[in-house]
Scaffold this motif. Structure first.
Motif, short mmCIF file in Angstrom:
data_model
loop_
_atom_site.label_atom_id
_atom_site.label_comp_id
_atom_site.label_asym_id
_atom_site.label_seq_id
_atom_site.Cartn_x
_atom_site.Cartn_y
_atom_site.Cartn_z
N GLU A 151 0.80 -1.22 0.00
CA GLU A 151 0.00 0.00 0.00
C GLU A 151 0.84 1.28 0.00
O GLU A 151 0.36 2.34 0.36
CB GLU A 151 -0.96 0.00 1.20
CG GLU A 151 -2.00 -1.09 1.14
CD GLU A 151 -2.92 -0.97 -0.06
OE1 GLU A 151 -3.22 0.16 -0.50
OE2 GLU A 151 -3.34 -2.01 -0.58
N ASP A 152 2.09 1.21 -0.42
CA ASP A 152 2.96 2.38 -0.41
C ASP A 152 2.40 3.51 -1.28
O ASP A 152 2.46 4.67 -0.89
CB ASP A 152 4.38 2.03 -0.86
CG ASP A 152 5.35 3.14 -0.53
OD1 ASP A 152 5.43 3.54 0.65
OD2 ASP A 152 6.00 3.65 -1.46
N ALA A 153 1.85 3.19 -2.43
CA ALA A 153 1.28 4.22 -3.30
C ALA A 153 0.14 4.94 -2.60
O ALA A 153 0.01 6.16 -2.72
CB ALA A 153 0.81 3.62 -4.62
N GLN A 154 -0.69 4.20 -1.88
CA GLN A 154 -1.79 4.80 -1.14
C GLN A 154 -1.27 5.75 -0.05
O GLN A 154 -1.80 6.84 0.13
CB GLN A 154 -2.69 3.72 -0.53
CG GLN A 154 -3.81 4.24 0.34
CD GLN A 154 -4.79 5.11 -0.42
OE1 GLN A 154 -4.95 4.99 -1.62
NE2 GLN A 154 -5.44 6.00 0.28
N ARG A 155 -0.22 5.35 0.65
CA ARG A 155 0.35 6.21 1.68
C ARG A 155 0.90 7.48 1.05
O ARG A 155 0.67 8.58 1.54
CB ARG A 155 1.45 5.47 2.44
CG ARG A 155 0.91 4.42 3.41
CD ARG A 155 2.02 3.89 4.30
NE ARG A 155 3.03 3.16 3.56
CZ ARG A 155 2.93 1.88 3.23
NH1 ARG A 155 1.88 1.18 3.58
NH2 ARG A 155 3.89 1.29 2.55
N ARG A 156 1.61 7.36 -0.05
CA ARG A 156 2.19 8.53 -0.71
C ARG A 156 1.09 9.46 -1.26
O ARG A 156 1.24 10.67 -1.25
CB ARG A 156 3.13 8.10 -1.83
CG ARG A 156 4.38 7.45 -1.30
CD ARG A 156 5.35 7.05 -2.42
NE ARG A 156 6.48 6.35 -1.88
CZ ARG A 156 7.50 6.91 -1.24
NH1 ARG A 156 7.52 8.21 -1.07
NH2 ARG A 156 8.48 6.17 -0.78
N PHE A 157 -0.02 8.89 -1.70
CA PHE A 157 -1.14 9.68 -2.20
C PHE A 157 -1.70 10.58 -1.10
O PHE A 157 -2.10 11.70 -1.35
CB PHE A 157 -2.23 8.74 -2.74
CG PHE A 157 -3.49 9.42 -3.16
CD1 PHE A 157 -3.56 10.13 -4.35
CD2 PHE A 157 -4.63 9.36 -2.36
CE1 PHE A 157 -4.73 10.76 -4.74
CE2 PHE A 157 -5.81 9.98 -2.75
CZ PHE A 157 -5.85 10.69 -3.94
N ARG A 158 -1.71 10.12 0.13
CA ARG A 158 -2.29 10.88 1.26
C ARG A 158 -1.42 12.07 1.65
O ARG A 158 -1.92 13.10 2.04
CB ARG A 158 -2.48 9.97 2.46
CG ARG A 158 -3.32 8.80 2.13
CD ARG A 158 -4.57 8.58 2.78
NE ARG A 158 -5.14 9.50 3.68
CZ ARG A 158 -6.01 9.16 4.60
NH1 ARG A 158 -6.32 7.91 4.72
NH2 ARG A 158 -6.55 10.04 5.36
N VAL A 159 -0.09 11.89 1.59
CA VAL A 159 0.81 12.95 2.03
C VAL A 159 0.66 14.17 1.11
O VAL A 159 0.68 14.05 -0.11
CB VAL A 159 2.27 12.45 2.06
CG1 VAL A 159 3.23 13.59 2.38
CG2 VAL A 159 2.41 11.33 3.08
#
Length: 188
Positions: A151-159
């Protein structure tokens, strides 16, 4: 001047309602509805008589069916009340959204596909808050997997997606410390 010091007369009311659903087929559905009413009799353009108070000028419902990756599988609009008889024809343009994904650039793409004479202004207006309703609706399902390496892409999307999730603020520092940055954008 405070509104407490003056009287007010309501002339127009716009109600916007958003709902997000999990479907039994594994997909998700978001529905947005916009209703405009007047509190006094009014004559619509090209109408031969006044519409009574409370009569809907607009009653438009837009529906999107999406998968867990937020890709649109179906899109439609129901226009129960419109100012002109021709307006419901604008709903056909909704099919242009099938295959798109809600995410960065969604509103821009919606305006490109449905803006101006391609569709209805009110349909376009609903699709922005519908996208954020999807993100709010699916958030609890995604939060569960925040620590999953996949889920790294999802985490980066939030920042840096909003004030609270700024890379240098407490929410990111506490929830996503690996992605925190200082105001200059340098990793901390």
């Amino acid at each position: 001047m405070s509104t407490d010091a003056v009287t007010r007369e309501e002339l127009h009311r716009r109600d916007v309602e958003m709902r997000f659903y999990r479907r039994s087929d594994g997909l998700f559905e978001v529905e947005g509805r916009l209703v405009d009413t007047k509190t006094h009799p009014f004559r619509r353009l090209l109408a031969e008589e006044d519409a009574p108070p409370g009569h809907h000028l607009h009653d438009i419902t837009v529906r999107l069916v999406l998968d867990a990756e937020l890709q649109v599988h179906a899109a439609d609009a129901r226009m129960s009340a419109t100012p002109f008889k021709i307006c419901p024809g604008a709903a056909a343009a909704m099919q242009r959204l099938v295959g798109l994904s809600i995410g960065t650039g969604w509103n821009k793409r919606v305006r490109e596909l449905l803006g101006g004479v391609a569709s209805c202004t009110h349909i376009v207006e609903l699709l922005g808050p519908m996208a954020t309703t999807v993100l709010q609706g699916i958030a609890p399902l995604r939060i569960v997997s925040t620590d999953d390496p996949e889920e790294d892409a999802q985490r980066r999307f939030r920042v840096d997606s909003c004030y609270a999730f700024a890379a240098d603020r407490e929410v990111v520092v506490r929830l996503l410390p690996r992605l925190q940055r200082d105001k200059a954008g340098t990793p901390i």
